[in-house]
Design a protein around this motif. Structure first.
Motif, PDB file in Angstrom:
ATOM      1  N   ASN A  59       0.816  -1.219   0.000  1.00 62.22           N
ATOM      2  CA  ASN A  59       0.000   0.000   0.000  1.00 62.22           C
ATOM      3  C   ASN A  59       0.845   1.263   0.000  1.00 62.22           C
ATOM      4  N   TRP A  78       5.304  12.136   8.990  1.00 60.79           N
ATOM      5  CA  TRP A  78       3.988  11.934   8.366  1.00 60.79           C
ATOM      6  C   TRP A  78       3.206  10.895   9.143  1.00 60.79           C
ATOM      7  N   ARG A  79       2.016  11.310   9.576  1.00 64.72           N
ATOM      8  CA  ARG A  79       1.153  10.360  10.273  1.00 64.72           C
ATOM      9  C   ARG A  79      -0.062  10.076   9.402  1.00 64.72           C
ATOM     10  N   ILE A  80      -0.317   8.807   9.142  1.00 63.21           N
ATOM     11  CA  ILE A  80      -1.498   8.433   8.353  1.00 63.21           C
ATOM     12  C   ILE A  80      -2.455   7.668   9.262  1.00 63.21           C
ATOM     13  N   PRO A  81      -3.567   8.269   9.608  1.00 64.01           N
ATOM     14  CA  PRO A  81      -4.519   7.550  10.454  1.00 64.01           C
ATOM     15  C   PRO A  81      -5.343   6.574   9.627  1.00 64.01           C
ATOM     16  N   GLY A  82      -5.645   5.433  10.216  1.00 66.15           N
ATOM     17  CA  GLY A  82      -6.552   4.484   9.559  1.00 66.15           C
ATOM     18  C   GLY A  82      -5.956   3.798   8.352  1.00 66.15           C
ATOM     19  N   PHE A  83      -4.646   3.562   8.375  1.00 66.88           N
ATOM     20  CA  PHE A  83      -3.977   2.953   7.222  1.00 66.88           C
ATOM     21  C   PHE A  83      -4.001   1.429   7.336  1.00 66.88           C
ATOM     22  N   ARG A  84      -4.189   0.743   6.188  1.00 65.29           N
ATOM     23  CA  ARG A  84      -4.111  -0.729   6.183  1.00 65.29           C
ATOM     24  C   ARG A  84      -2.721  -1.146   5.734  1.00 65.29           C
ATOM     25  N   GLU A  87      -3.590  -4.948   1.326  1.00 62.49           N
ATOM     26  CA  GLU A  87      -4.977  -5.055   0.871  1.00 62.49           C
ATOM     27  C   GLU A  87      -5.759  -6.099   1.655  1.00 62.49           C
ATOM     28  N   LEU A  90      -7.716  -5.771   7.041  1.00 61.21           N
ATOM     29  CA  LEU A  90      -8.821  -4.826   7.151  1.00 61.21           C
ATOM     30  C   LEU A  90      -8.684  -3.941   8.376  1.00 61.21           C
ATOM     31  N   GLU A 120     -14.854   7.567  16.769  1.00 55.78           N
ATOM     32  CA  GLU A 120     -15.179   8.803  16.067  1.00 55.78           C
ATOM     33  C   GLU A 120     -15.565   8.494  14.619  1.00 55.78           C
ATOM     34  N   ARG A 121     -14.827   7.572  14.037  1.00 55.04           N
ATOM     35  CA  ARG A 121     -15.118   7.207  12.652  1.00 55.04           C
ATOM     36  C   ARG A 121     -16.469   6.513  12.531  1.00 55.04           C
ATOM     37  N   GLU A 122     -16.712   5.664  13.504  1.00 57.71           N
ATOM     38  CA  GLU A 122     -18.003   4.978  13.550  1.00 57.71           C
ATOM     39  C   GLU A 122     -19.143   6.009  13.596  1.00 57.71           C
TER      40      GLU A 122
END
Ligand SMILES: Nc1nc2c(ncn2[C@@H]2O[C@H](COP(=O)(O)OP(=O)(O)O)[C@@H](O)[C@H]2O)c(=O)[nH]1
Ligand SMILES: [Mg+2]
Lengths: 509, 173
Positions: A59, A78-84, A87, A90, A120-122
């Motif tokens: 990814n 660099w911070r990436i929230p919610g990264f998988r 593929e 999940l 929060e995403r929910e």
């Protein structure tokens, strides 16, 4: 919070991972992984050392330039929230890339997304769904308002129809009554031809009343979605030809001609051919009323996406009619009102098919537009939803006797709700005596004597006739309708008196 | 001689439920699903596109929609070579946001390519109003627009392939 790098340097990796709940890998300036925490290896399921970051985590493909710039200190961490991680994974992680200033290179820190941000995403997802639902609600409300407007329109139509009919019935009745009185008074006289004349008028007016009553019945049926429509595919062009054929000769006498323009292929529709014929019939009648001979009535049959449109226009229109305000029932004479009635019935039929009828106003004032939904699904839902109205009420006449008689000769029907005292010729509906006219009583008795049998129309017509002359089918229908009203309409015991379409009637025991 | 291969990160931008996830699903798996599921965080899908220039390996970053993420957008936009900016033809308010997304995306990736997708055209017959707005957008950003439907698949391939080509031409590595 202490510098994580410092902690990393001082501690065993496993212990640090456990304490901070993090996984990590570190890579050199060429993005080749030098080392990785055990948990990350386990999570990814393979050895990571020696691979490039994007080989290990596909990814990250396409980000090599950016990552190198971070390693060299040319770009911010660099911070990436919610990264998988791949593929297949999940599970979302928070991933952080930061330069390792001392050793040179890049540190990749991977942490399970914390509960708060997951929540929060929910919540955001739920909010989005709500917003979407609200939008849908708005569209549906609009549709509902449209339907309501249509129903109100129908209701208005109904009221004006009722007004017209009430007036017409009144005048027809008073004519008939007047002549009947006159006949009674003049019985001693001998001028027979005058009587004949009077009788003819009475017959004519009562027939008119019968027609009006049928009009009301038809309207009631459509309004309550009871009109049984025989749905089948209809070829509009053919149907139009047939109706026009019937009208052509009549119209010729009045110097009116017909022109049909049908677009091919003609739009396919479904509906009740008989009702559609009737609607066209009514519209032609109306057009003839408008025409100023010699004139041509032009009919265009067009296909629109989703609609079939029949457009009726007339080449020459009578002046006084052109000025006539179609839409309002104001200041119309009886004849004009009668023609309005024609259109009202056509409109009801259109709406019963999920279509509509409109009069175009601006360019050519007198065009009648008849819309039908193309290829409509053969479904009764297309009928106007039944606005439940109490059935047309007939005033019950006062009755002298209200006590249930004891034993005499009885016939019962309608699940015991209808009881007929054959000896005294009286009818009881749920312990209430009801008064029927002679013919109504004879009709009920005959059906009750053949309870649970379908009695043919002809048989009833013959039975109810006088001096060997059967009554007309129309009179029979009116009689049945009146009887049903006496029995409480379709909501009451009247429901046990069933119509077997095209055949006869049946009274349920 | 080896065929040149390019890796390109593409972001999908636009208001929630305009069909970003559906467009990716159609393009990558040639499928369409009715249900709406807001994307949590980011989902990366891959699809190879073959162009005269070589093979382009597109990494399609599907972001959570909605305005709540504005303060985090940098985290998602960084390193992208292009963006497909999506509006829903049945929701006029989603058009207005296209400029906002394009602006903040280009602020982070000034060299990146843009393509606009006006999605869900299967739901609408009359395009006149949408056409006008789309033409204005194209003129303003110098970026092409396509009227797409993730449901029917109409123009989806073309939109992504055009974007792939633009990322090679404007941003060659
Ligand atoms: N009719 C139609 N519906 C679509 C189309 N694209 C997406 N949808 C629907 O719109 C909703 C939101 O789509 P989704 O892809 O989840 O939107 P996202 O939030 O932008 O990712 C879903 O119910 C989809 O089925 C389209 O082209 N036509
Ligand atoms: Mg999505």
């Amino acid at each position: 919070m202490p510098d994580p790098i410092a902690i990393l340097k001082e501690s065993e990796w496993g212990e640090v991972c456990a304490r901070l709940n993090i996984m990590f890998a570190w890579a050199d300036q060429n993005l080749v992984i030098r080392d990785a925490s055990r948990r990350l290896r386990v999570t990814v399921g393979r050895d990571l050392t020696g691979r490039t970051l994007s080989e290990a985590f596909p990814n990250l493909l396409g980000l090599e330039d950016e990552l190198r710039r971070i390693a060299r200190g040319q770009a911010q961490p660099w911070r990436i929230p919610g990264f998988r991680l791949s593929e297949k994974h999940l599970q979302p992680y928070d991933v952080l890339f930061m330069p390792l200033t001392e050793s040179g290179g890049l540190l990749m820190v991977v942490r399970q997304m914390d509960i708060e941000s997951a929540m929060e995403r929910e919540l955001r997802q739920q909010r989005n769904e709500m917003a979407l639902l609200q939008e849908q609600l708005e569209t549906q409300t609009e549709a509902l308002q449209l339907t309501q407007a249509r129903l109100e329109n129908l209701e208005r139509e109904r009221k004006s129809l009722m007004d017209i009919i009430a007036l017409d019935i009144q005048s027809a009745l008073s004519i008939a009554q007047g002549y009947a009185e006159w006949l009674q008074r003049a019985l001693a006289d001998s001028a027979m031809s005058q009587y004949e004349q009077a009788l003819k008028l009475i017959t004519q007016e009562t027939e008119h009343i019968g027609e009006l009553v049928r009009e009301v019945q038809a309207f009631q049926r459509v309004e309550r979605a009871l009109e049984s429509m025989a749905w089948r595919p209809v070829e509009l062009a053919k149907l139009l030809d047939a109706v026009t054929g019937m009208w052509r000769d009549i119209a010729k006498l009045r110097e009116v001609d017909f022109e049909i323009h049908a677009k091919s292929p003609a739009p396919g529709i479904s509906g009740d051919p008989e009702l559609l014929c009737e609607a066209m019939d009514r519209i032609y009648n109306y057009m003839l009323f408008l025409a100023d001979p010699p004139a041509t009535v032009r009919v265009e049959l067009n296909a629109w996406p989703g609609w079939a449109l029949m457009r009726f226009t007339c080449s020459r229109i009578r002046k006084e009619q052109a000025l006539l305000e179609h839409r309002s029932g104001h200041a119309l004479n009886a004849r004009q009102r009668a023609f309005q009635l024609q259109l009202a019935r056509a409109r009801i039929i259109a709406e019963g098919h999920g279509g509509h009828l409109s009069l175009s106003d601006e360019t050519d004032k007198n065009a009648v537009l008849f819309w039908l939904p193309a290829e409509s699904a053969p479904s009764d839902e297309a009928l106007p939803a039944g606005v439940k109205k109490p059935p047309f009420q007939v005033k019950k006449r006062p009755v002298e006797e209200t006590r249930t008689p004891s034993a005499s000769k009885w016939i019962t029907a309608g699940r015991e709700s209808i009881r007929i005292d054959v000896e005294k010729g009286r009818v009881w509906l749920n312990d209430e005596l009801i008064k029927l006219t002679d013919s109504e009583y004879r009709l009920l008795l005959y059906l009750a004597q053949h309870v649970n049998e379908v009695v043919r129309n002809e048989e009833l017509q013959a039975h109810l006739g006088k001096d060997g002359r059967p009554i007309s089918l129309a009179s029979l229908r009116v009689l049945v309708w009146r009887l049903r009203q006496h029995l409480g309409g379709n909501e009451g015991a009247g429901q046990y008196l069933r119509t077997v379409r095209g055949f006869g009637y049946l009274l349920v025991s | 001689m080896a065929i040149p291969t390019f890796q390109r990160k593409i972001c999908l931008l636009g208001d929630f439920a305009v069909g970003k996830t559906s467009l990716i699903r159609r393009f990558v798996y040639n499928r369409f699903e009715e249900e709406y599921l807001a994307t949590i965080g980011v989902l990366v899908s891959r699809k190879e596109v073959i162009l005269p220039h070589g093979i382009v390996n597109l990494l399609l970053w599907d972001l959570a929609g909605g305005e709540t993420f504005v303060h985090m957008e940098e985290a998602y936009y960084r390193g992208a070579a292009g963006a497909l900016v999506v509006a829903d033809i049945t929701r006029p308010d989603t058009f207005g946001l296209l400029n906002v997304y394009a602006t903040s995306f280009l602020a982070i990736n000034p060299q990146a390519a843009l393509v606009f997708a006006i999605n869900k055209v299967d739901l609408k017959e009359d395009f006149t109003e949408a056409s006008k707005r789309a033409q204005d957008l194209s003129a303003r950003w110098g970026a092409p627009h396509f009227f797409t439907s993730a449901l029917s698949g109409e123009q989806v391939q073309t939109a992504f392939v055009t974007l792939a080509r633009l990322t090679i031409e404007s941003h060659s590595t």
